[in-house]
Scaffold this motif. Sequence first.
Motif, PDB file in Angstrom:
ATOM      1  N   HIS A  36      -6.887   3.513   7.923  1.00  0.00           N
ATOM      2  CA  HIS A  36      -7.053   3.987   6.554  1.00  0.00           C
ATOM      3  C   HIS A  36      -6.704   5.477   6.436  1.00  0.00           C
ATOM      4  O   HIS A  36      -6.182   5.916   5.404  1.00  0.00           O
ATOM      5  CB  HIS A  36      -8.481   3.737   6.073  1.00  0.00           C
ATOM      6  N   ASP A  88      -3.780   6.981   4.067  1.00  0.00           N
ATOM      7  CA  ASP A  88      -4.273   7.921   3.062  1.00  0.00           C
ATOM      8  C   ASP A  88      -5.138   7.224   2.022  1.00  0.00           C
ATOM      9  O   ASP A  88      -5.111   7.568   0.840  1.00  0.00           O
ATOM     10  CB  ASP A  88      -3.096   8.649   2.388  1.00  0.00           C
ATOM     11  N   ASP A  89      -5.914   6.244   2.462  1.00  0.00           N
ATOM     12  CA  ASP A  89      -6.818   5.493   1.584  1.00  0.00           C
ATOM     13  C   ASP A  89      -8.217   6.089   1.742  1.00  0.00           C
ATOM     14  O   ASP A  89      -8.968   5.713   2.650  1.00  0.00           O
ATOM     15  CB  ASP A  89      -6.797   4.007   1.954  1.00  0.00           C
ATOM     16  N   HIS A  90      -8.559   7.025   0.878  1.00  0.00           N
ATOM     17  CA  HIS A  90      -9.785   7.800   1.053  1.00  0.00           C
ATOM     18  C   HIS A  90     -11.046   6.956   0.913  1.00  0.00           C
ATOM     19  O   HIS A  90     -12.022   7.164   1.645  1.00  0.00           O
ATOM     20  CB  HIS A  90      -9.806   8.956   0.055  1.00  0.00           C
ATOM     21  N   TRP A  91     -11.066   6.020  -0.024  1.00  0.00           N
ATOM     22  CA  TRP A  91     -12.276   5.222  -0.227  1.00  0.00           C
ATOM     23  C   TRP A  91     -12.556   4.340   0.992  1.00  0.00           C
ATOM     24  O   TRP A  91     -13.668   4.335   1.531  1.00  0.00           O
ATOM     25  CB  TRP A  91     -12.153   4.370  -1.491  1.00  0.00           C
ATOM     26  N   GLN A  92     -11.547   3.596   1.428  1.00  0.00           N
ATOM     27  CA  GLN A  92     -11.748   2.731   2.585  1.00  0.00           C
ATOM     28  C   GLN A  92     -12.017   3.553   3.845  1.00  0.00           C
ATOM     29  O   GLN A  92     -12.779   3.126   4.720  1.00  0.00           O
ATOM     30  CB  GLN A  92     -10.526   1.824   2.781  1.00  0.00           C
ATOM     31  N   HIS A 127       0.825  -1.214   0.000  1.00  0.00           N
ATOM     32  CA  HIS A 127       0.000   0.000   0.000  1.00  0.00           C
ATOM     33  C   HIS A 127       0.856   1.260   0.000  1.00  0.00           C
ATOM     34  O   HIS A 127       0.730   2.133   0.858  1.00  0.00           O
ATOM     35  CB  HIS A 127      -0.984   0.013   1.172  1.00  0.00           C
ATOM     36  N   SER A 163      -3.453  -2.366   5.159  1.00  0.00           N
ATOM     37  CA  SER A 163      -4.687  -1.949   4.505  1.00  0.00           C
ATOM     38  C   SER A 163      -5.749  -3.042   4.586  1.00  0.00           C
ATOM     39  O   SER A 163      -6.894  -2.789   4.977  1.00  0.00           O
ATOM     40  CB  SER A 163      -4.411  -1.586   3.052  1.00  0.00           C
ATOM     41  N   ARG A 173      -6.335  -0.134  -6.869  1.00  0.00           N
ATOM     42  CA  ARG A 173      -6.180  -0.086  -5.409  1.00  0.00           C
ATOM     43  C   ARG A 173      -6.554   1.286  -4.857  1.00  0.00           C
ATOM     44  O   ARG A 173      -6.994   1.386  -3.709  1.00  0.00           O
ATOM     45  CB  ARG A 173      -4.737  -0.431  -5.022  1.00  0.00           C
ATOM     46  N   THR A 174      -6.341   2.324  -5.637  1.00  0.00           N
ATOM     47  CA  THR A 174      -6.687   3.674  -5.175  1.00  0.00           C
ATOM     48  C   THR A 174      -8.046   4.133  -5.714  1.00  0.00           C
ATOM     49  O   THR A 174      -8.390   5.301  -5.621  1.00  0.00           O
ATOM     50  CB  THR A 174      -5.598   4.671  -5.598  1.00  0.00           C
TER      51      THR A 174
END
Length: 629
Positions: free
Chosen positions: A530, A534-538, A314, A497, A352-353
């Motif tokens: 998350h 910096d995983d905005h969707w999750q 990730h 992640s 993934r993003t």
Amino acid sequence: MNGSPDPSVVIPRILGERITPAPNYRGSLPPEIASWYCYTYDSGHSILVALEIGDLGDQPTRSQLEGKLVPVPVESVQRVGWRMTGGYVVCTLDPESANSYRTLPAEGARFFRLLGLHPGPEFEVSAAAALAGVGHSRAQHLLDVLVGAHLLTQTAPDRFEFHDLLRAYAIDQAQHEEPVETREAARLRALTWYLHAADAARTRVSPAEPPVPLDALPDGVTPPAFADYNEAMRWYELEHGNLLAAARTAADAGLDVIAWQLPTLLRPVHARHNAFEEWFAMGHIGLSAARRAGDRAGEARLLESLGMACRQSHRPAEAARYHEDALTVRRDLGDRLGEALSLNALGLVHLRTRRLAEAEWRFMGALALLRELGASEWEPTLLSNLATVDYEAGRLEEASEAIHQALTTLRERGDKGGEGNALRILSAVQRERGDIRKALETAGSAVEIARRHRNHVWEGYWLLDLGKAEVADGRPEDALVSYQRAAVLHRQLGDRSREARAWNAAGEAYGRLGHFEEAAAFHRRAAAAHRELDDHWQLALALDGLANALRGSGGSGAEEEALRHWEEASRTLTAFHDARAAKLRHRIGRALGLAHSEEPPALPSRVNAPEPGLATGEEQQVRRRPIGP
């Protein structure tokens, strides 16, 4: 003894060309021995010590001490202990061991010395035979002799290792007793054995992987053959430390071709284990070696490998840079198959993003190239990736069509890894269509494949979909077992992640059970992870789950906190424009009391203009429906 010795003078004088530039040593060293740290191609991270064999006396001279200096691995020095004498680090070797070596027959003594040149401290019979240039049965006999002399320990029917300090003693004896040509030939035989063994393992693990042209085996070297996937993976699990040591040894010895080929061959094996420490270390060793050797095709493959390692750990921005660099090299070389694989790799980073439009464009470009080249072995992979985009974009019919097409081919070819991943995608489609029984059966089949192959990366990821099917079937208790197992596996694999995704899913299951406090705790943990990644969707999904759990709890101040989380989720979702994101944003808007919350418009079709970076010929073949609500 006048004055204290200066390690910065003594170390290069004693070791000479054995010293190589050191990778960063991540441990801490006691100050009295830290100045004697060195790094050599045959001993790795070491301390230069005077190896006493009961013959130094009470007041040894400087010349006596320097005559005993050998590099000993840091771990061995710390394990056996040391003392300072006259400013030198002194370790004591059992005199009986030295006597055992001196009384060996000539062949056994030579075998002991050469074993010191093996990349790691433990090895199997076939590797020892290759190193010494003898047959398997003769190597077995000589190993038995050394075990009987207490110079080696047998750890398994086919595996042996040095006692502490004895490997350093063997290396020192080889330096003094064996000609340079003999040492170099032995080292080359051992490294070539590992190289061809890795190729044999790669063939079983990922037969579609483009081959690496290898030099012929030296006379007398016979690498192992593996009957199947499981046997190849078991070999890797035993040898992974030696493989990393072999790559370092090859690079340090100037054998750059072996140094870049070995990590290239192991890339699909590393990917199945998430062996990030070794994957990154070998990838950087290989990339530097390929560049020194001027092998641009090798450079592209190592860039691709490092990009995949970044994606699976990730680090999407780094992954994209590596894959873009690989794509540039492959286009410069006119490597069309490599170009297609780089496009696919970039698509996976975008997936993934959740940049679904970019992911689809890259996948379609790769598929067009592969069909142009007749590289049909990669088509099911691209179809599975496109099916994932379709599913995430809410296009269930298209996802079902693509994944069934991929499954047919994967089953015909016996590609169990590809089949399991396709089953995971199909289970998600079946679940959203309301066919819960089929979704359960399909996800269960995927998990069973992972377990038969002892692949924790597959198992951990595919358990998430099994858990979702169990929740949909009204069995949240069973889902919690699946999610707990998934979280543990991903923690062991270092995939933060997906571990956080398992926490978030566990929160959903607890919510179905009406255990809202437990649900909120898991959603909160997932959101924190998350956000850090910096995983905005999750993050948006976790915040939505947290808000729902808080509202369900009805606790004091829970409603106000829930509204704050929904507001953050709504802001986070503005970066996404697909149908699934629009649906979630609309639902959150209603939860916030925004009765007329606006849904984003559909994305325009990518047929109107070429994607930057894609060749004009691809542009004509990448026409597909838009992603949008």
